[in-house]
Design a protein around this motif. Sequence first.
Motif, mmCIF file in Angstrom:
data_model
loop_
_atom_site.group_PDB
_atom_site.id
_atom_site.type_symbol
_atom_site.label_atom_id
_atom_site.label_comp_id
_atom_site.label_asym_id
_atom_site.label_seq_id
_atom_site.Cartn_x
_atom_site.Cartn_y
_atom_site.Cartn_z
ATOM 1 N N ARG A 88 0.831 -1.200 0.000
ATOM 2 C CA ARG A 88 0.000 0.000 0.000
ATOM 3 C C ARG A 88 0.869 1.255 0.000
ATOM 4 N N THR A 89 0.361 2.280 -0.616
ATOM 5 C CA THR A 89 1.028 3.564 -0.534
ATOM 6 C C THR A 89 0.747 4.177 0.840
ATOM 7 N N ALA A 90 1.538 5.193 1.175
ATOM 8 C CA ALA A 90 1.337 5.852 2.466
ATOM 9 C C ALA A 90 -0.068 6.433 2.560
ATOM 10 N N ARG A 91 -0.531 7.043 1.486
ATOM 11 C CA ARG A 91 -1.859 7.650 1.521
ATOM 12 C C ARG A 91 -2.951 6.590 1.614
ATOM 13 N N ALA A 92 -2.779 5.475 0.885
ATOM 14 C CA ALA A 92 -3.795 4.417 0.922
ATOM 15 C C ALA A 92 -3.871 3.792 2.315
ATOM 16 N N HIS A 93 -2.730 3.639 2.970
ATOM 17 C CA HIS A 93 -2.722 3.077 4.322
ATOM 18 C C HIS A 93 -3.506 3.971 5.282
ATOM 19 N N LEU A 94 -3.228 5.260 5.245
ATOM 20 C CA LEU A 94 -3.923 6.179 6.151
ATOM 21 C C LEU A 94 -5.396 6.319 5.766
ATOM 22 N N LEU A 95 -5.688 6.251 4.477
ATOM 23 C CA LEU A 95 -7.081 6.371 4.031
ATOM 24 C C LEU A 95 -7.916 5.192 4.518
ATOM 25 N N ALA A 96 -7.314 3.978 4.525
ATOM 26 C CA ALA A 96 -8.035 2.810 5.027
ATOM 27 C C ALA A 96 -8.328 2.966 6.518
ATOM 28 N N LEU A 97 -7.360 3.462 7.280
ATOM 29 C CA LEU A 97 -7.586 3.686 8.710
ATOM 30 C C LEU A 97 -8.651 4.755 8.933
ATOM 31 N N ALA A 98 -8.640 5.783 8.123
ATOM 32 C CA ALA A 98 -9.619 6.861 8.278
ATOM 33 C C ALA A 98 -11.035 6.372 7.987
ATOM 34 N N GLN A 99 -11.177 5.555 6.966
ATOM 35 C CA GLN A 99 -12.507 5.049 6.615
ATOM 36 C C GLN A 99 -13.057 4.133 7.704
ATOM 37 N N LEU A 100 -12.189 3.336 8.329
ATOM 38 C CA LEU A 100 -12.646 2.458 9.401
ATOM 39 C C LEU A 100 -13.131 3.251 10.615
ATOM 40 N N ALA A 101 -12.530 4.415 10.858
ATOM 41 C CA ALA A 101 -12.881 5.208 12.037
ATOM 42 C C ALA A 101 -13.846 6.344 11.718
ATOM 43 N N GLY A 102 -14.283 6.441 10.487
ATOM 44 C CA GLY A 102 -15.204 7.514 10.124
ATOM 45 C C GLY A 102 -14.551 8.883 10.112
ATOM 46 N N ILE A 103 -13.288 8.923 9.761
ATOM 47 C CA ILE A 103 -12.535 10.179 9.718
ATOM 48 C C ILE A 103 -12.560 10.707 8.294
ATOM 49 N N PRO A 104 -12.801 11.995 8.071
ATOM 50 C CA PRO A 104 -12.842 12.540 6.712
ATOM 51 C C PRO A 104 -11.532 12.309 5.969
ATOM 52 N N ALA A 105 -11.624 12.075 4.666
ATOM 53 C CA ALA A 105 -10.433 11.800 3.859
ATOM 54 C C ALA A 105 -9.486 12.990 3.839
ATOM 55 N N GLY A 106 -10.010 14.190 3.994
ATOM 56 C CA GLY A 106 -9.141 15.354 3.996
ATOM 57 C C GLY A 106 -8.135 15.355 5.134
ATOM 58 N N ARG A 107 -8.459 14.663 6.205
ATOM 59 C CA ARG A 107 -7.546 14.583 7.345
ATOM 60 C C ARG A 107 -6.271 13.827 6.984
ATOM 61 N N VAL A 108 -6.360 12.896 6.033
ATOM 62 C CA VAL A 108 -5.195 12.118 5.611
ATOM 63 C C VAL A 108 -4.117 13.036 5.056
ATOM 64 N N ASP A 109 -4.521 13.941 4.161
ATOM 65 C CA ASP A 109 -3.540 14.860 3.587
ATOM 66 C C ASP A 109 -2.974 15.811 4.640
ATOM 67 N N GLU A 110 -3.788 16.157 5.645
ATOM 68 C CA GLU A 110 -3.295 17.038 6.711
ATOM 69 C C GLU A 110 -2.166 16.384 7.494
ATOM 70 N N VAL A 111 -2.373 15.133 7.925
ATOM 71 C CA VAL A 111 -1.339 14.484 8.741
ATOM 72 C C VAL A 111 -0.115 14.117 7.907
ATOM 73 N N LEU A 112 -0.293 13.841 6.613
ATOM 74 C CA LEU A 112 0.867 13.607 5.759
ATOM 75 C C LEU A 112 1.738 14.852 5.691
ATOM 76 N N GLY A 113 1.106 16.006 5.674
ATOM 77 C CA GLY A 113 1.871 17.242 5.714
ATOM 78 C C GLY A 113 2.533 17.470 7.057
ATOM 79 N N VAL A 114 1.855 17.107 8.134
ATOM 80 C CA VAL A 114 2.420 17.303 9.472
ATOM 81 C C VAL A 114 3.703 16.494 9.643
ATOM 82 N N VAL A 115 3.711 15.262 9.150
ATOM 83 C CA VAL A 115 4.880 14.394 9.345
ATOM 84 C C VAL A 115 5.888 14.503 8.206
ATOM 85 N N GLY A 116 5.612 15.322 7.207
ATOM 86 C CA GLY A 116 6.580 15.551 6.135
ATOM 87 C C GLY A 116 6.603 14.491 5.064
#
Length: 398
Positions: A88-116
């Motif tokens: 899985r790509t980094a984004r796909a991994h976080l997107l799968a976790l977000a969907q399981l927890a009901g977290i908006p997909a936009g949050r994935v791009d936010e945390v990817l930016g936070v961690v560089g």
Amino acid sequence: MIEAVRLTKRYGAKTAVDDLSFQVRPGVVTGFLGPNGSGKSTTMRMILGLDRPTSGHVTIGGHPFRALPNAPRQVGALLDARAVHGGRTARAHLLALAQLAGIPAGRVDEVLGVVGLRDVARRRSKGFSLGMGQRLGIAAALLGDPQVLLFDEPVNGLDPEGILWVRNLMRALAAEGRTVLVSSHLMSEMALTADHLIVIGRGRLLADMSVRAFIAANSAGFARVRVPADEPEQRDRLVAALTEAGGFVLPERDGALRVTGLPLPRISDLAHGAGARLWELSPHQASLEEAYMRLTQAAVDYRSTDDRLAELGPLPEQPEAPVVPEVPLEGWYAPPPPVPGAAPGAVPVPAAPVSGAVPAPAAPAPGAVPAAGPDGGGAPGGGGPERSRTHESPEEAR
């Protein structure tokens, strides 16, 4: 807040955690320390409901982890940065976790930016370095914007810039009122990051106090004193005066003196009275590493011994290499001259053997005219014999 009450975990005859009680309060970074095998990882797994305690209990905000509604939105954790599907790509991994927890997909791009990791978001994680994997694990812990965060060795594999970033991140999260528990073996980093320490050894609680109180309780400060090295009589007078006043003096390897039991002003007065000139008088406070080593030295399970190479013995003597006699090569001739027009230093390619080639001429008879002059042609003033076909240049061979 995290609260453990008489937490115990046994694996058969092995007791990994033994009657452990502590609290992790919000608003501070709590360092979770202990030697290898002390039960830190097992305790963190029980906090997250991954292991069931043999006895006792642990709660987050007053509830067991399994009873928390939508736990990823309340608790974030990094226990093993390698627990990612490599395909899985980094984004796909976080997107799968977000969907399981009901977290908006936009949050994935936010945390990817936070961690560089925004620039490598579409790369497969199996190609990530250890430090990049740590950043991805931290992104997963931050995904639900939780109030409770647990990190197990978060700076493992990071470069100095990454370590500084993690340190600032931990402190910023605690400053927002979150509960932050960080396990690490880097004492120098814990001294800069943690406000409070929980130290365990062999599954039992050894210390639960602030960093400053921990260092003060497990170390002894001393004064470092230095006098002129070329005047030993001053040193002797000072040592005698300090000892008589109730101080304890130890020499150090560089010639300085370590003095305990006396405050710095008293040491200065005694030196003045003894006629000793002080080149150095400085206080020394033990580091977190020194205090930690002093507290946990009896709880270390794995100790190194000196490698004396006793069983290897000396290396066997190597036999001398046989002397190979030089064998003259009959019929050997110098290589052909350079090819006209070739690059400087180019090695001419030898021509393929020609069928029916004339063998090299035999040695001339006594008194015969030499076949070759200094320039490689015939004898001076003569045309010389025809050169052997085996010595043709590449142009001649064509």
